[in-house]
Design an enzyme around this catalytic site. Sequence first.
Site, PDB file in Angstrom:
ATOM      1  N   LYS A  66      49.788  35.747  47.722  1.00 20.01           N
ATOM      2  CA  LYS A  66      49.103  37.003  48.094  1.00 20.01           C
ATOM      3  C   LYS A  66      47.796  36.692  48.838  1.00 20.01           C
ATOM      4  CE  LYS A  66      46.310  39.167  45.069  1.00 20.01           C
ATOM      5  NZ  LYS A  66      44.978  39.501  45.570  1.00 20.01           N
ATOM      6  N   ASN A  67      47.034  35.723  48.300  1.00 23.31           N
ATOM      7  CA  ASN A  67      45.699  35.488  48.857  1.00 23.31           C
ATOM      8  C   ASN A  67      45.713  34.666  50.145  1.00 23.31           C
ATOM      9  OD1 ASN A  67      44.770  37.030  46.827  1.00 23.31           O
ATOM     10  ND2 ASN A  67      43.956  35.354  45.586  1.00 23.31           N
ATOM     11  N   ARG A  95      40.520  46.297  47.896  1.00 27.11           N
ATOM     12  CA  ARG A  95      39.174  45.768  48.068  1.00 27.11           C
ATOM     13  C   ARG A  95      39.117  44.668  49.114  1.00 27.11           C
ATOM     14  NH1 ARG A  95      36.375  41.552  48.535  1.00 27.11           N
ATOM     15  NH2 ARG A  95      34.171  41.964  48.360  1.00 27.11           N
ATOM     16  N   CYS A 105      35.412  46.950  42.246  1.00 25.37           N
ATOM     17  CA  CYS A 105      36.797  46.966  41.760  1.00 25.37           C
ATOM     18  C   CYS A 105      36.727  46.656  40.268  1.00 25.37           C
ATOM     19  CB  CYS A 105      37.633  45.948  42.508  1.00 25.37           C
ATOM     20  SG  CYS A 105      37.281  44.283  41.988  1.00 25.37           S
ATOM     21  N   ARG A 153      31.607  44.279  44.184  1.00 24.41           N
ATOM     22  CA  ARG A 153      32.138  43.261  45.108  1.00 24.41           C
ATOM     23  C   ARG A 153      31.280  43.299  46.374  1.00 24.41           C
ATOM     24  NH1 ARG A 153      37.421  41.909  43.487  1.00 24.41           N
ATOM     25  NH2 ARG A 153      37.403  40.230  44.986  1.00 24.41           N
ATOM     26  N   PRO A 154      30.065  42.716  46.324  1.00 23.78           N
ATOM     27  CA  PRO A 154      29.161  42.790  47.479  1.00 23.78           C
ATOM     28  C   PRO A 154      29.746  42.081  48.703  1.00 23.78           C
ATOM     29  CG  PRO A 154      28.329  41.252  45.831  1.00 23.78           C
ATOM     30  CD  PRO A 154      29.515  41.924  45.226  1.00 23.78           C
ATOM     31  N   ASP A 159      27.403  41.088  51.259  1.00 21.18           N
ATOM     32  CA  ASP A 159      26.186  40.671  51.968  1.00 21.18           C
ATOM     33  C   ASP A 159      26.390  39.399  52.785  1.00 21.18           C
ATOM     34  OD1 ASP A 159      26.401  39.866  49.122  1.00 21.18           O
ATOM     35  OD2 ASP A 159      24.776  38.502  49.675  1.00 21.18           O
ATOM     36  N   ASP A 165      40.983  33.180  38.906  1.00 16.45           N
ATOM     37  CA  ASP A 165      42.191  34.022  38.873  1.00 16.45           C
ATOM     38  C   ASP A 165      43.146  33.645  37.757  1.00 16.45           C
ATOM     39  OD1 ASP A 165      42.520  34.496  42.475  1.00 16.45           O
ATOM     40  OD2 ASP A 165      41.158  35.324  40.979  1.00 16.45           O
ATOM     41  N   ILE A 197      32.347  33.320  38.082  1.00 17.38           N
ATOM     42  CA  ILE A 197      32.558  33.874  39.433  1.00 17.38           C
ATOM     43  C   ILE A 197      32.372  35.381  39.487  1.00 17.38           C
ATOM     44  CG2 ILE A 197      34.183  34.050  41.376  1.00 17.38           C
ATOM     45  CD1 ILE A 197      33.312  31.166  40.839  1.00 17.38           C
ATOM     46  N   ARG A 239      50.300  44.656  42.416  1.00 20.52           N
ATOM     47  CA  ARG A 239      49.513  44.286  43.602  1.00 20.52           C
ATOM     48  C   ARG A 239      49.714  42.814  43.947  1.00 20.52           C
ATOM     49  NH1 ARG A 239      43.968  44.410  42.548  1.00 20.52           N
ATOM     50  NH2 ARG A 239      43.984  43.360  44.542  1.00 20.52           N
TER      51      ARG A 239
HETATM   52  C1  EPZ Z   1      39.057  36.045  46.755  1.00 19.03           C
HETATM   53  O1  EPZ Z   1      38.247  37.188  46.533  1.00 19.03           O
HETATM   54  C2  EPZ Z   1      40.403  36.353  46.107  1.00 19.03           C
HETATM   55  N1  EPZ Z   1      41.005  37.516  46.749  1.00 19.03           N
HETATM   56  C3  EPZ Z   1      40.198  36.637  44.623  1.00 19.03           C
HETATM   57  O2  EPZ Z   1      41.485  36.831  44.043  1.00 19.03           O
HETATM   58  C4  EPZ Z   1      39.563  35.406  43.974  1.00 19.03           C
HETATM   59  O3  EPZ Z   1      39.298  35.696  42.615  1.00 19.03           O
HETATM   60  C5  EPZ Z   1      38.249  35.069  44.699  1.00 19.03           C
HETATM   61  O4  EPZ Z   1      38.492  34.880  46.112  1.00 19.03           O
HETATM   62  C6  EPZ Z   1      37.610  33.795  44.165  1.00 19.03           C
HETATM   63  O5  EPZ Z   1      38.513  32.747  44.287  1.00 19.03           O
HETATM   64  C7  EPZ Z   1      41.679  37.342  47.911  1.00 19.03           C
HETATM   65  O6  EPZ Z   1      41.757  36.253  48.440  1.00 19.03           O
HETATM   66  C8  EPZ Z   1      42.315  38.560  48.501  1.00 19.03           C
HETATM   67  P1  EPZ Z   1      34.611  35.612  46.853  1.00 19.03           P
HETATM   68  P2  EPZ Z   1      36.825  37.330  47.313  1.00 19.03           P
HETATM   69  O7  EPZ Z   1      34.047  36.209  48.092  1.00 19.03           O
HETATM   70  O8  EPZ Z   1      36.948  36.787  48.668  1.00 19.03           O
HETATM   71  C9  EPZ Z   1      30.340  37.101  45.315  1.00 19.03           C
HETATM   72  C10 EPZ Z   1      43.094  37.912  42.735  1.00 19.03           C
HETATM   73  O9  EPZ Z   1      43.148  38.133  41.522  1.00 19.03           O
HETATM   74  N2  EPZ Z   1      30.076  37.524  46.702  1.00 19.03           N
HETATM   75  O10 EPZ Z   1      34.884  34.151  46.804  1.00 19.03           O
HETATM   76  O11 EPZ Z   1      36.352  38.719  47.143  1.00 19.03           O
HETATM   77  C11 EPZ Z   1      31.418  37.964  44.651  1.00 19.03           C
HETATM   78  O12 EPZ Z   1      30.849  39.145  44.125  1.00 19.03           O
HETATM   79  C12 EPZ Z   1      41.788  38.115  43.476  1.00 19.03           C
HETATM   80  O13 EPZ Z   1      44.036  37.484  43.432  1.00 19.03           O
HETATM   81  C13 EPZ Z   1      28.815  37.995  47.035  1.00 19.03           C
HETATM   82  O14 EPZ Z   1      27.920  38.068  46.198  1.00 19.03           O
HETATM   83  O15 EPZ Z   1      35.931  36.362  46.409  1.00 19.03           O
HETATM   84  C14 EPZ Z   1      31.942  37.047  43.571  1.00 19.03           C
HETATM   85  O16 EPZ Z   1      31.063  37.121  42.450  1.00 19.03           O
HETATM   86  C15 EPZ Z   1      40.691  38.657  42.570  1.00 19.03           C
HETATM   87  N3  EPZ Z   1      28.575  38.379  48.314  1.00 19.03           N
HETATM   88  C16 EPZ Z   1      31.827  35.656  44.199  1.00 19.03           C
HETATM   89  O17 EPZ Z   1      30.907  35.787  45.294  1.00 19.03           O
HETATM   90  C17 EPZ Z   1      29.544  38.322  49.293  1.00 19.03           C
HETATM   91  O18 EPZ Z   1      29.258  38.679  50.458  1.00 19.03           O
HETATM   92  C18 EPZ Z   1      33.160  35.113  44.725  1.00 19.03           C
HETATM   93  O19 EPZ Z   1      33.639  36.038  45.637  1.00 19.03           O
HETATM   94  C19 EPZ Z   1      30.832  37.849  48.940  1.00 19.03           C
HETATM   95  C20 EPZ Z   1      31.069  37.449  47.640  1.00 19.03           C
END
Ligand code: EPZ
Length: 424
Positions: free
Chosen positions: A22-23, A92, A116, A121-122, A124, A306, A328, A398
């Site tokens: 999926k990812n 999301r 979510c 889910r920022p 920034d 995950d 995370i 999903r």
């Molecule tokens: C991806 O989400 C995956 N989703 C998530 O899988 C996975 O848990 C995550 O990476 C971590 O491995 C997809 O690939 C579609 P991040 P993503 O940006 O990209 C913070 C599942 O169950 N952050 O690495 O959203 C954020 O809040 C899903 O399959 C900021 O603060 O994850 C989080 O605490 C759930 N600012 C951390 O970083 C930003 O601009 C990691 O988020 C972006 C992220």
Amino acid sequence: MQKLIIKGNKPLRGEISIQGAKNSVLPILASTVLLTGKTVLENCPALSDVFCACRILAQLGVKATINGNTALLECNQNDDAEISEELMLKMRSSIIFLGATLGAKGRCTLYYPGGCELGPRPIDMHISALRKMGVRITEKHGALICDTPSGITGAKINLPFPSVGATENIILAAVKAKGETVIYNAAREPEIKDLANFLNKCGAKIKNAGQSKIIIEGVAKLSGCEYSIMPDRIAAGTYIAAIAATRGEGIINRVNSEDMESFLPVFEQMGCKLYPYSNKIYINAAHRLSSVKTIRTMPHPGFPTDIQAITMAVLTKAQGTSVFVENIFESRFRHVDALCKMGADIRVEGKAAIIEGVDELSGARVGSTDLRGGAALVVAALSATGKSEIYEISHIDRGYEAIENYLTALGADIKREHILKKDF
Ligand code: EPZ
């Protein structure tokens, strides 16, 4: 509305082949906005998130046709560059369309993806990186209105955290940008490599994907291609967990065990016998498992967030005390209440969850709160004595293709039923 009915405490035994990731398929689908001509994706998982991504692609001028596990995408380079709020809120991770749409059309209007089930889910890091590449972003009533007055230009970007989504958005904005982009502290998840492999096959010039420093040289044109999506390592881990939790044995086909090195050792520490060979893994867990002292979720190659809930479900009946530290996401222990309703002994203290292994879980009526938390309830129900009913399974759909079919192939007593709203 649907529910899963599971009669547990039965060792799983059998052989299955794993769905596409999926990812990985979601950012690859988003990237087709950048392409000309036809693209054929094999091993495309039949998931509600994939179908939602195809609806977003339609709003951006890409015609997607899904036939089983094959997706045909035809990109008609038009100037549609707006994603509806309804679709943004449905999924999301739809923020991933921002980089691709900007790279293809130089502008994009979409809406904050919103929080979510895992907490806020920022975005920034996405926004600050894109601004460094010449993107003008104004935020108005929840909408992000983006354009690139002088086009997208390559930049050196240092991510404060190896965000998967931000790394993917930067790559998608950079592949057709003017000049070179370098990402420092990039995410190293295998899905990033899969995205880069796909884009390079379309004519992109991306180096070192999967490492912390990724270099992208912008090119003028990208053409569609044929590609097979990598296996879903989290889905594979979920079925391994189901076999482990029921003291069963089985073979998981069509996996890349190297992608799972971040969590397979934890299953071995519990006492599972795991034998990877070629693109398969043989699992044997025919005895009571042992606890694992402390598991900390970290960016890849650390233990993946995950698989945290799913591994916790297995450890609820292991001998001894296990501890998880979730580093995370802010609220990724929402499955704990339901596991305790099934008889697990878990207490949450801030970022830590402490699990005291119990001898038995009992079937119960529980509701999924999120994708991986829902999968954890399925794993627990499979090892519980008696019948469980799991509601809100749209979360599970999903990310898991027909989860009941895969588990039935492993010998589980599981079925999906439609319910009227009043039953829950
Ligand atoms: C991806 O989400 C995956 N989703 C998530 O899988 C996975 O848990 C995550 O990476 C971590 O491995 C997809 O690939 C579609 P991040 P993503 O940006 O990209 C913070 C599942 O169950 N952050 O690495 O959203 C954020 O809040 C899903 O399959 C900021 O603060 O994850 C989080 O605490 C759930 N600012 C951390 O970083 C930003 O601009 C990691 O988020 C972006 C992220």
